[in-house]
Design an enzyme around this catalytic site. Structure first.
Site, PDB file in Angstrom:
ATOM      1  N   ARG A 152      -2.804  -2.919  -7.401  1.00 41.51           N
ATOM      2  CA  ARG A 152      -1.839  -1.936  -7.880  1.00 41.51           C
ATOM      3  C   ARG A 152      -0.726  -2.602  -8.698  1.00 41.51           C
ATOM      4  O   ARG A 152      -0.782  -3.794  -8.987  1.00 41.51           O
ATOM      5  CB  ARG A 152      -1.259  -1.149  -6.705  1.00 41.51           C
ATOM      6  CG  ARG A 152      -0.395  -1.954  -5.756  1.00 41.51           C
ATOM      7  CD  ARG A 152       0.119  -1.078  -4.622  1.00 41.51           C
ATOM      8  NE  ARG A 152       0.936  -1.846  -3.687  1.00 41.51           N
ATOM      9  CZ  ARG A 152       0.795  -1.806  -2.365  1.00 41.51           C
ATOM     10  NH1 ARG A 152      -0.160  -1.071  -1.825  1.00 41.51           N
ATOM     11  NH2 ARG A 152       1.598  -2.500  -1.586  1.00 41.51           N
ATOM     12  N   ASP A 153       0.285  -1.852  -9.013  1.00 42.85           N
ATOM     13  CA  ASP A 153       1.388  -2.353  -9.836  1.00 42.85           C
ATOM     14  C   ASP A 153       2.402  -3.123  -8.990  1.00 42.85           C
ATOM     15  O   ASP A 153       3.567  -2.779  -8.905  1.00 42.85           O
ATOM     16  CB  ASP A 153       2.065  -1.197 -10.584  1.00 42.85           C
ATOM     17  CG  ASP A 153       2.519  -0.083  -9.643  1.00 42.85           C
ATOM     18  OD1 ASP A 153       2.276  -0.168  -8.416  1.00 42.85           O
ATOM     19  OD2 ASP A 153       3.122   0.894 -10.143  1.00 42.85           O
ATOM     20  N   GLU A 154       1.897  -4.211  -8.385  1.00 45.36           N
ATOM     21  CA  GLU A 154       2.745  -5.044  -7.529  1.00 45.36           C
ATOM     22  C   GLU A 154       2.280  -6.489  -7.651  1.00 45.36           C
ATOM     23  O   GLU A 154       2.799  -7.240  -8.456  1.00 45.36           O
ATOM     24  CB  GLU A 154       2.700  -4.533  -6.084  1.00 45.36           C
ATOM     25  CG  GLU A 154       3.898  -4.946  -5.269  1.00 45.36           C
ATOM     26  CD  GLU A 154       4.050  -4.104  -4.013  1.00 45.36           C
ATOM     27  OE1 GLU A 154       4.688  -4.591  -3.071  1.00 45.36           O
ATOM     28  OE2 GLU A 154       3.537  -2.962  -3.969  1.00 45.36           O
TER      29      GLU A 154
ATOM     30  N   HIS B 242      -5.240  -6.774   1.506  1.00 47.62           N
ATOM     31  CA  HIS B 242      -3.853  -7.102   1.818  1.00 47.62           C
ATOM     32  C   HIS B 242      -3.876  -7.942   3.091  1.00 47.62           C
ATOM     33  O   HIS B 242      -4.107  -7.442   4.158  1.00 47.62           O
ATOM     34  CB  HIS B 242      -3.087  -5.794   2.045  1.00 47.62           C
ATOM     35  CG  HIS B 242      -1.611  -5.906   1.966  1.00 47.62           C
ATOM     36  ND1 HIS B 242      -0.872  -6.539   2.925  1.00 47.62           N
ATOM     37  CD2 HIS B 242      -0.727  -5.452   1.042  1.00 47.62           C
ATOM     38  CE1 HIS B 242       0.417  -6.457   2.598  1.00 47.62           C
ATOM     39  NE2 HIS B 242       0.530  -5.810   1.454  1.00 47.62           N
TER      40      HIS B 242
ATOM     41  N   GLU C 239      -4.103  -2.890   4.175  1.00 44.50           N
ATOM     42  CA  GLU C 239      -2.650  -2.914   4.352  1.00 44.50           C
ATOM     43  C   GLU C 239      -2.220  -2.056   5.536  1.00 44.50           C
ATOM     44  O   GLU C 239      -1.264  -2.388   6.240  1.00 44.50           O
ATOM     45  CB  GLU C 239      -1.984  -2.397   3.074  1.00 44.50           C
ATOM     46  CG  GLU C 239      -0.477  -2.398   3.102  1.00 44.50           C
ATOM     47  CD  GLU C 239       0.122  -1.993   1.766  1.00 44.50           C
ATOM     48  OE1 GLU C 239       1.313  -2.257   1.553  1.00 44.50           O
ATOM     49  OE2 GLU C 239      -0.614  -1.425   0.920  1.00 44.50           O
TER      50      GLU C 239
ATOM     51  N   ASP D 205       0.728  -9.971  -2.315  1.00 44.79           N
ATOM     52  CA  ASP D 205       0.566  -8.961  -1.271  1.00 44.79           C
ATOM     53  C   ASP D 205      -0.706  -8.159  -1.480  1.00 44.79           C
ATOM     54  O   ASP D 205      -1.315  -7.697  -0.526  1.00 44.79           O
ATOM     55  CB  ASP D 205       1.771  -8.027  -1.267  1.00 44.79           C
ATOM     56  CG  ASP D 205       1.959  -7.330  -2.612  1.00 44.79           C
ATOM     57  OD1 ASP D 205       1.733  -7.979  -3.645  1.00 44.79           O
ATOM     58  OD2 ASP D 205       2.326  -6.141  -2.634  1.00 44.79           O
TER      59      ASP D 205
ATOM     60  N   TRP E 166      11.188 -12.250   6.162  1.00 43.46           N
ATOM     61  CA  TRP E 166      10.765 -12.446   4.783  1.00 43.46           C
ATOM     62  C   TRP E 166      11.404 -13.746   4.277  1.00 43.46           C
ATOM     63  O   TRP E 166      10.705 -14.697   3.948  1.00 43.46           O
ATOM     64  CB  TRP E 166      11.150 -11.239   3.924  1.00 43.46           C
ATOM     65  CG  TRP E 166      10.102 -10.166   3.892  1.00 43.46           C
ATOM     66  CD1 TRP E 166       9.345  -9.794   2.831  1.00 43.46           C
ATOM     67  CD2 TRP E 166       9.662  -9.328   4.984  1.00 43.46           C
ATOM     68  NE1 TRP E 166       8.475  -8.785   3.181  1.00 43.46           N
ATOM     69  CE2 TRP E 166       8.647  -8.480   4.486  1.00 43.46           C
ATOM     70  CE3 TRP E 166      10.023  -9.203   6.326  1.00 43.46           C
ATOM     71  CZ2 TRP E 166       7.996  -7.533   5.285  1.00 43.46           C
ATOM     72  CZ3 TRP E 166       9.380  -8.269   7.121  1.00 43.46           C
ATOM     73  CH2 TRP E 166       8.377  -7.455   6.611  1.00 43.46           C
TER      74      TRP E 166
ATOM     75  N   ASP F 160       4.830 -11.572   3.902  1.00 42.63           N
ATOM     76  CA  ASP F 160       3.376 -11.619   4.034  1.00 42.63           C
ATOM     77  C   ASP F 160       2.894 -13.066   4.097  1.00 42.63           C
ATOM     78  O   ASP F 160       2.007 -13.413   4.889  1.00 42.63           O
ATOM     79  CB  ASP F 160       2.723 -10.922   2.841  1.00 42.63           C
ATOM     80  CG  ASP F 160       3.223  -9.505   2.643  1.00 42.63           C
ATOM     81  OD1 ASP F 160       4.444  -9.314   2.627  1.00 42.63           O
ATOM     82  OD2 ASP F 160       2.402  -8.592   2.481  1.00 42.63           O
TER      83      ASP F 160
END
Length: 891
Positions: free
Chosen positions: A467-469, A760, A739, A463, A528, A476
């Site tokens: 960052r912390d992802e 994103h 995003e 995604d 999703w 997506d």
């Protein structure tokens, strides 16, 4: 007919793959001729262990009457493990003209039965944690002697963790972040390395750095480390001597281990490297490892070992900084001019103990200061402690960063120039297409879509990369997959990811929100989980890969059956958690979810996925399943109409996304679709020609408008420069897709720190419309893989010209149009050999059309010419064409 050239031979979508475990690999080739209308009538394939094809031929199809040239499954003698096979092909056209044999291509097998790993043990080397609770990277090595001249040598290796392999002090190859990210409990990839040129008679050494990677490090937004299990390595060297004898060196307890200079490495947080602790030559044969510790043999993990399936991660580009600036706060910041993913390679010459710190960020704040708020807990920091031994250079090994700006601490700004380079890291997918038009901002948008894909296709479709992802969010991926196929050959990439989706799918058919699964992320949202169905179908449609449908069909069916079991109405989905139209602009204040009812979206995707499952069953010859799911689809559509459509044909929820999905998925009665499309267009116009859609509705917005004759309105949305629009970020200086539509607001402030990535790809789904409608290149699901091409360019808006190229499984497709000085339109098309195209020129008249100066209907290669209310239709055989429509024939 002109001479037939055969080129671009591939095996399983790859060029000369080394290390496959497919017993029936699929072989493909492309044809090139100078004439028009070239179609293959027959082929002959040969596969041999002999590069000269003089002996050891294991498969010879002889002359086979077939036009197939894509993904022909091997049907010869059983393939042997660890063997290189060569293949070549010749073809005949429909007139009987025969080509020469193609140049040879090859594929090389790895292991078939897992028992072939005998002779190698899983090993580990646990190191004490430091004061910050980090375990240093393990350095592992094995010295050994080889007794004679070496004919060939391969290393097969994998890890639970991330590993970097060296042979005699040199990197084994140019790949990174191996073994990649899979559903580790069930599937684990291994890599094959051709190390023939790196070995020598006599003393040799293998060295491995073993880090956390995706397996054991911090993963997710809760800040916890993913596993407490130890990192493990498995490797096996096979050497074949010139005299035909073989020798094996495998991982076992004779290997030695130590810590080293790389003290910490985490995907989110970066790396800490102390050059004073380097063990110089640690991976070379002459190194004395007697002070190192013995490693420990470990039990074999449960995961199935599979040969590398997707393309590996590589460094594909290098970017030189555009400037070094001093911010208002006095920070020294490098601007690379491009939001990118990878790392910075730098060289320094500082006293021993000097700490050089690099912090990475995507944007500066409105005052021009370094901004890391949107990284959340991810540190994205490289800390390098200098050895003081002259100029020393470094780049990370097991982490990557998402950034445009790098704040440098520890060295003066004047010593930065020429010493810092941005290295772009991505899954090394073959380039596929390009789009260009007369509007520089739209061209920049197209470039930004590509950069977003490059940065987020790092082994899995993530995604965001900063960052912390950085997780494989299914919603997506399904929103963007069609656009992604125009930019890169994503077939192996998605085949691998879909196998992990099937592996992580729940017993009841439910699908995790992220693949590979992360437990904290959850399961089973509409749009999703539908990635389980939509993504295999797109791979089939765009690449003609029927095998992916066959492999994934149980997963596809399982997802639809999961939905069917929810709630008290098996033909509606009105229960459970759903993300809805994520980040829709019509959301309530302080909400991420757009105004379109979640149960409407859920039931719409339920119908859409069920319809795809029915089509897939038909392709696979599963008549019972086809009839079952076709009937089920009809009942779902009926239920949708009863629940969400008024008797007068209005969609009950008057939102752009509700109309977009209802019309895109053909959920309205035929008699109601036109008026619904009119209402849809009116909704957009009443909003001030602004989009209000989120992740769910945006991919379909322009497609639906185009389908129902509102192409000019779609162009207005595309060309809009004010917020909200695709071009607003471009105007604001974006170099990737944001995003949020307003990631940076008009006043320069930020949307929020919570969830505000500037790389994103979801809204980059508009790339599908740029290629498929503006330029007009699309696939036909009835003859997939672009065997039959749809060419339906749509001149419009303020554009004076547009052009797209796409390297399809049959060769390059090109579609271009340009407004002429007299008000007409000139179209140019290229159709590759062994393919055909159906062309529709909207609003064009036959009387005003010509091809290369001749009446269209009389031109070579043109057939089935007809005129209708839609416009001018005709078919093209292979070749290059220039079709002009005079001003009088353009409506």
């Amino acid at each position: 007919m002109a001479t037939i050239e055969i080129y671009d031979l591939t095996c399983n979508h790859k060029t000369n793959p080394v290390g496959i475990d497919d017993r029936e690999p699929r072989l493909s080739w492309k044809l090139r001729t100078e004439g028009r209308g070239a179609l293959q009538g027959a082929y002959r394939l040969q596969v041999s262990e002999d590069p000269e094809f003089a002996q050891a031929i294991v498969w010879d199809t002889e002359r086979t009457e077939s036009g197939q040239s894509v993904l022909i499954a091997y049907r010869g003698a059983p393939l042997r493990s660890r063997t290189r096979y060569y293949y070549r092909v010749k073809v005949w056209d429909l007139g009987g003209a025969e080509s020469e044999w193609s140049s040879q291509a090859m594929f090389e097998t790895a292991f078939f039965p897992e028992e072939e790993w005998d002779g190698a043990q899983w090993i580990s080397h646990t190191l004490p944690l430091d004061e910050e609770d980090d375990e240093p990277i393990a350095y592992l090595r094995k010295g050994f002697r080889l007794k004679g001249a070496i004919a060939s040598a391969r290393i097969y290796a994998t890890a639970l963790g991330a590993y970097k392999l060296f042979v005699n002090g040199r990197e084994a190859d140019d790949t990174h972040l191996n073994p990649g990210w899979t559903s580790y409990e069930k599937r684990l990839q291994y890599q094959t390395y051709d190390v023939t040129s790196l070995l020598t008679e006599g003393d040799n050494a293998i060295g491995v750095q073993l880090g956390n990677g995706w397996y054991r490090g911090v993963l997710g937004w809760n800040g916890q480390k993913r596993r407490s299990e130890e990192r493990l390595l498995l490797a096996k060297l096979h050497v074949r001597y010139a005299d035909g004898s073989e020798e094996v060196v495998g991982t076992d307890e004779s290997w030695r281990g130590s810590d080293g200079a790389l003290r910490m490495s985490e995907l989110y947080h970066g790396e800490r490297y102390d050059a004073r602790l380097e063990k110089k030559g640690w991976n070379a044969a002459a190194f004395d490892d007697r002070a190192w510790s013995s490693v420990r043999a470990s039990a074999r993990p449960q995961a199935k070992l599979v040969a590398q399936e997707n393309e590996p991660v590589r460094r594909v580009d290098e970017i030189v900084p555009v400037s070094v600036l001093t911010t208002p706060r006095g920070e020294t910041v490098i601007d690379f001019g491009q939001n990118m993913v990878g790392w910075v390679r730098f060289a320094v010459n500082e006293p021993a103990g000097t700490v050089v710190t690099l912090k990475h960020a995507e944007v500066l704040d409105r005052e021009g200061n370094f901004y890391v708020g949107n990284l959340r807990s991810a540190k994205q920091t490289i800390e390098y402690v200098c050895s003081g031994e002259g100029e020393e250079s470094f780049h990370p090994t097991f982490s990557f960063q998402g950034f445009r700006y790098v704040k440098v601490e520890g060295i003066p700004a004047e010593r930065i120039a020429g010493k810092f380079v941005g290295c772009v890291l991505t899954s090394d997918l073959k380039a596929a297409g390009s789009f260009r038009c007369s509007d520089p901002l739209i061209n920049k948008l197209a470039d930004n879509i590509v950069w977003g894909q490059i940065g987020n296709f790092v082994d899995v479709p993530t995604d965001c990369p900063q960052r912390d992802e950085r997780l494989g969010w299914t919603g997506d991926a399904q929103a963007f997959i069609r656009a992604s196929t125009y930019n890169r050959n994503v077939a192996p990439f998605f085949v691998k990811w879909l196998r992990d989706l099937a592996a992580d799918q729940q017993p009841d058919g439910g699908v995790p929100h992220v693949i590979p699964e992360l437990k904290i992320a959850g399961h089973n949202s509409a749009a999703w989980g539908d990635a389980a169905v939509i993504c295999p179908w797109v791979v089939y449609e765009r690449y003609g890969d029927e095998r992916v449908l066959r492999e994934q069909f149980p997963s596809m069916k399982g997802w639809v059956e999961y939905i069917r079991a929810q709630g008290d109405n098996e033909f509606l989905w009105n229960t459970g958690f759903h993300f809805g139209d994520w980040l829709g602009l019509d959301a309530k204040e302080n909400s991420y979810v757009g105004a379109t009812p979640r149960e409407l979206i859920a039931s719409a995707f339920y119908a859409y996925s069920t319809g795809i499952v029915a089509k897939a069953a038909k392709v696979l010859g599963l008549e019972r399943e086809h009839e079952e799911y076709a009937g089920m689809y009809e009942r779902i559509v009926t239920a949708f109409r009863n629940e969400f459509v008024t008797p007068s044909g209005r969609v009950a929820s008057p939102t752009q996304t509700a109309y977009a999905v209802a019309l895109m998925f053909d959920l309205l009665e035929e008699k109601d679709r036109r008026q619904a499309a009119d209402r849809f267009a009116k909704l957009i116009e009443e909003s001030g020609t602004q989009l209000t859609t989120g992740f769910v509705g945006t991919p379909y917005l322009c497609h639906v408008l185009t389908r129902y004759g509102y192409g000019e309105l779609a162009y207005k949305l595309l060309e809009r420069r004010e917020y909200p629009s695709w071009l607003y970020p471009v105007v604001r200086g974006a170099t990737t897709i944001w995003e949020h539509w307003d990631g940076i607001k008009p006043d320069g402030s930020f949307w929020s720190d919570d969830m505000n990535s500037y790389n994103h790809y979801a809204y980059g789904a508009v790339g599908d419309w740029l290629f498929g409608s503006v330029a007009g290149i699309d696939a036909d699901e009835n003859e997939p893989g672009y065997r039959r091409i749809k060419l339906q360019p749509l001149p419009g808006g303020s554009l004076r010209h547009a052009e797209a190229k796409l390297e399809s499984p049959y060769g390059e497709i090109r579609s271009a149009w340009k407004r002429t000085a007299d008000g007409g339109i000139a179209y140019e098309f290229t159709v590759p050999a062994n393919a055909e195209a159906d062309v529709l020129l909207a609003g064009a008249a036959l009387a005003a059309a010509s091809e290369s100066g001749r009446p269209l209907a009389e031109a070579a290669g043109v057939s089935a010419v007809s005129e209708s209310a839609e416009g001018l239709s005709f078919q093209l055989g292979s070749g290059t064409y220039r079709v002009e429509v005079a001003a009088a024939g353009v409506q």
